[in-house]
Design a protein around this motif. Structure first.
Motif, short mmCIF file in Angstrom:
data_model
loop_
_atom_site.label_atom_id
_atom_site.label_comp_id
_atom_site.label_asym_id
_atom_site.label_seq_id
_atom_site.Cartn_x
_atom_site.Cartn_y
_atom_site.Cartn_z
N MET A 48 0.81 -1.22 0.00
CA MET A 48 0.00 0.00 0.00
C MET A 48 0.84 1.27 0.00
SD MET A 48 -3.37 -0.69 2.28
CE MET A 48 -4.57 -1.93 1.75
N ASN A 49 2.13 1.11 0.05
CA ASN A 49 3.02 2.27 0.08
C ASN A 49 2.83 3.12 -1.18
OD1 ASN A 49 5.15 3.94 0.99
ND2 ASN A 49 6.58 2.86 -0.33
N GLY A 50 2.55 4.40 -0.98
CA GLY A 50 2.40 5.33 -2.09
C GLY A 50 1.02 5.37 -2.72
N LEU A 51 0.09 4.54 -2.23
CA LEU A 51 -1.26 4.52 -2.80
C LEU A 51 -2.15 5.53 -2.09
CD1 LEU A 51 -1.82 0.69 -3.28
CD2 LEU A 51 -0.99 2.38 -4.93
N SER A 52 -3.26 5.85 -2.72
CA SER A 52 -4.19 6.81 -2.14
C SER A 52 -5.62 6.42 -2.50
CB SER A 52 -3.90 8.22 -2.64
OG SER A 52 -4.04 8.28 -4.06
N VAL A 53 -6.57 7.02 -1.80
CA VAL A 53 -7.98 6.81 -2.14
C VAL A 53 -8.37 7.82 -3.21
CG1 VAL A 53 -8.64 5.80 0.07
CG2 VAL A 53 -8.64 8.28 -0.19
N GLU A 54 -9.62 7.74 -3.67
CA GLU A 54 -10.04 8.51 -4.83
C GLU A 54 -9.95 10.01 -4.66
OE1 GLU A 54 -13.94 7.05 -5.53
OE2 GLU A 54 -13.27 5.32 -6.72
N ASP A 55 -10.07 10.51 -3.41
CA ASP A 55 -10.03 11.95 -3.22
C ASP A 55 -8.60 12.48 -3.08
OD1 ASP A 55 -9.27 11.20 -0.69
OD2 ASP A 55 -11.12 11.85 0.29
N GLY A 56 -7.60 11.60 -3.28
CA GLY A 56 -6.21 12.04 -3.30
C GLY A 56 -5.45 11.80 -2.02
N ARG A 57 -6.11 11.45 -0.94
CA ARG A 57 -5.39 11.22 0.32
C ARG A 57 -4.61 9.91 0.26
NH1 ARG A 57 -10.34 11.70 4.23
NH2 ARG A 57 -11.35 10.99 2.30
N SER A 58 -3.37 9.96 0.70
CA SER A 58 -2.53 8.78 0.69
C SER A 58 -2.89 7.87 1.86
CB SER A 58 -1.05 9.17 0.76
OG SER A 58 -0.80 9.89 1.95
N ILE A 59 -2.45 6.61 1.77
CA ILE A 59 -2.80 5.60 2.75
C ILE A 59 -1.60 5.27 3.63
CG2 ILE A 59 -3.62 3.23 3.09
CD1 ILE A 59 -5.02 3.45 0.39
N GLU A 60 -1.83 5.22 4.90
CA GLU A 60 -0.80 4.83 5.87
C GLU A 60 -1.27 3.60 6.63
OE1 GLU A 60 0.75 6.56 10.08
OE2 GLU A 60 0.74 7.95 8.37
N VAL A 61 -0.39 2.62 6.81
CA VAL A 61 -0.76 1.35 7.43
C VAL A 61 0.10 1.09 8.67
CG1 VAL A 61 -0.98 -1.14 7.08
CG2 VAL A 61 -1.33 0.43 5.17
N THR A 62 -0.56 0.56 9.71
CA THR A 62 0.16 0.11 10.91
C THR A 62 -0.24 -1.33 11.20
OG1 THR A 62 0.21 2.32 11.88
CG2 THR A 62 0.49 0.46 13.38
N GLN A 63 0.72 -2.17 11.50
CA GLN A 63 0.44 -3.57 11.78
C GLN A 63 0.73 -3.89 13.24
OE1 GLN A 63 2.85 -6.27 9.61
NE2 GLN A 63 1.84 -8.10 10.42
N CYS A 64 -0.13 -4.71 13.83
CA CYS A 64 0.10 -5.15 15.20
C CYS A 64 -0.72 -6.41 15.46
CB CYS A 64 -0.29 -4.07 16.20
SG CYS A 64 -2.03 -3.65 16.15
N GLY A 65 -0.54 -7.01 16.63
CA GLY A 65 -1.28 -8.21 16.99
C GLY A 65 -2.44 -7.90 17.91
N TRP A 66 -3.42 -8.84 17.97
CA TRP A 66 -4.56 -8.64 18.87
C TRP A 66 -4.10 -8.39 20.29
CZ3 TRP A 66 -8.97 -7.12 17.38
CH2 TRP A 66 -9.61 -7.61 16.25
N ASP A 67 -3.07 -9.12 20.70
CA ASP A 67 -2.61 -8.97 22.08
C ASP A 67 -1.83 -7.68 22.30
OD1 ASP A 67 -0.50 -9.75 20.53
OD2 ASP A 67 0.25 -11.27 21.91
N ASP A 68 -1.62 -6.89 21.23
CA ASP A 68 -0.93 -5.61 21.35
C ASP A 68 -1.88 -4.46 21.64
OD1 ASP A 68 1.57 -6.64 20.83
OD2 ASP A 68 1.44 -6.31 18.68
#
Length: 403
Positions: free
Chosen positions: A36-56
């Motif tokens: 998803m790095n460098g991608l955006s939604v239709e209105d131009g906003r870029s996407i940021e992702v964070t990953q973690c576990g349920w126990d986090d």
């Protein structure tokens, strides 16, 4: 977006606004954060992702406030730069939320309470926490589909018996049999029973298990053992389908836990129908797999189970399939946060920090727990993503991950 080893996505626009997406961990060579790095939604906003576990994650929700949810992430030595506080809008779930010995449904309830959207839907993930509920829905589909012109079932679910506790157990089908305790995953809680003497021994062991509420033991399902020459798995991700044949090479009767050879086969109209019917379960499944067995003596095929959001991916196609999952998540975010009656919504002006979290049962954080073959899912991991509300800029999202 949240997932068991979650990825956090931001959407950025001019003036800057951010949307957070949380995704469950894909295989080591193809992470959702990278995809998803460098991608955006239709209105131009870029996407940021964070990953973690349920126990986090720890979460608190107040739906009618200006900040409907706040997710706190435990500090991680593996991800020292990961944010510690998130406000998710969307979640991609790729792990089971409840597995033997661990139950993170309370965290999921917080996301549901705040109205966070997800793939698959939280309501379907909640239903998949109980195998008996899933099997009941499969029998409903089978009854609705009925028979074809040859008198064969269109949606042929394996015949099965349900016992609320050890006290009700009176098995009436043929031996050998397979018994399945509660909602165990990945081959756990399953035994082969050769005769009624062994069934009685099993019944006394079931009496020692812990049931829910006032039940005297865990519930149990039983079915006739079918000798199969191969298993089938039909996979559906959005509108993309795959079909696999799995042939055991280890001799283990639990074919989803032993070594096997995997072959890609043609998606016939019959198999596509199975996946399409299963996709309607619990209000709709965006990610699913249908597991079936081909009986060696008769050539008949029986549907054994359906797996939801935590469905494992085949090793040789996982990279491509993770792209399909990415595209599915982005389309869901566009539909939820950028369109209204088909028109694009104005980008929010506020700049909110957000992130997503999810749980993963894999041994390494950031890696999706995948079965050796696609036919018996290990606990999958969730993904989450943040979506913008009409009044504010998008915040971070949370999700979790397949059996």
């Amino acid at each position: 977006m949240i997932q068991s080893h979650a990825y956090h996505h931001h959407l950025k626009s001019n003036p800057p606004a951010r949307a957070h997406t949380h995704a469950s961990p894909p295989p080591p060579h193809s992470s959702q954060a990278t995809l998803m790095n460098g991608l955006s939604v239709e209105d131009g906003r870029s996407i940021e992702v964070t990953q973690c576990g349920w126990d986090d994650i720890m979460c608190a929700a107040e739906p009618k406030s200006s900040v409907p949810i706040v997710v706190h992430l435990r500090k991680s030595k593996l991800h020292p730069k990961r944010p510690t506080t998130l406000r998710p809008d969307f979640a991609l779930i790729r792990n089971e939320v409840s597995v033997p010995g661990k139950d993170y449904r309370n965290q999921m309830f917080g996301l549901m309470f705040a109205g966070v959207q997800s793939v698959n839907s939280f309501s379907s993930i909640y239903s998949f926490c109980e195998k008996a509920v899933v099997q009941a829905e499969l029998f409903n589909i089978s009854r609705r589909c009925g028979m074809d012109a040859n008198g064969d079932e269109i949606f042929p679910v394996m015949p099965q018996q349900y016992f609320a506790s050890f006290q009700e157990m009176m098995y009436t089908q043929a031996f050998p049999a397979v018994v399945k305790i509660g909602s165990a995953h990945a081959g756990m809680g399953k035994m082969m029973i050769n005769d009624h003497h062994q069934m009685e021994d099993f019944r006394t062991c079931l009496a020692m298990t812990k049931g829910s509420g006032d039940s005297t033991s865990a519930y149990c399902c039983a079915e006739e053992f079918v000798e199969g020459d191969y298993d089938l798995r039909i996979q559906k991700i959005g509108e993309h389908y795959r079909c696999f044949k799995r042939i055991s090479v280890s001799g283990a009767w639990k074919t989803n836990t032993g070594s096997s050879r995997l072959e890609h086969i043609e998606l016939t109209p019959k198999y596509k129908r199975w996946a399409d019917e299963a996709a309607q379960m619990f209000g709709g499944l965006d990610i699913l797999t249908v597991d079936a067995i081909h009986e060696s003596s008769t050539g008949r095929e029986y549907i054994l189970e359906v797996n939801g959001t935590s469905s494992g991916l085949a090793p040789d196609t996982s990279e491509e399939d993770n792209i399909h999952i990415r595209d599915l998540v982005i389309e869901k975010m566009n539909a939820s946060f950028c369109r209204q009656g088909g028109a694009a919504l104005p980008a929010p002006q506020a700049n909110l920090d957000g992130a997503a979290a999810a749980s993963n049962n894999s041994s390494r954080e950031g890696e999706v727990a995948q079965p050796g073959v696609p036919a018996g899912d290990a606990e999958a991991q969730p993904l989450a993503a943040d979506a913008p509300s009409p009044k504010t800029s998008p915040a971070a999202a949370v999700a979790t991950a397949e059996e």
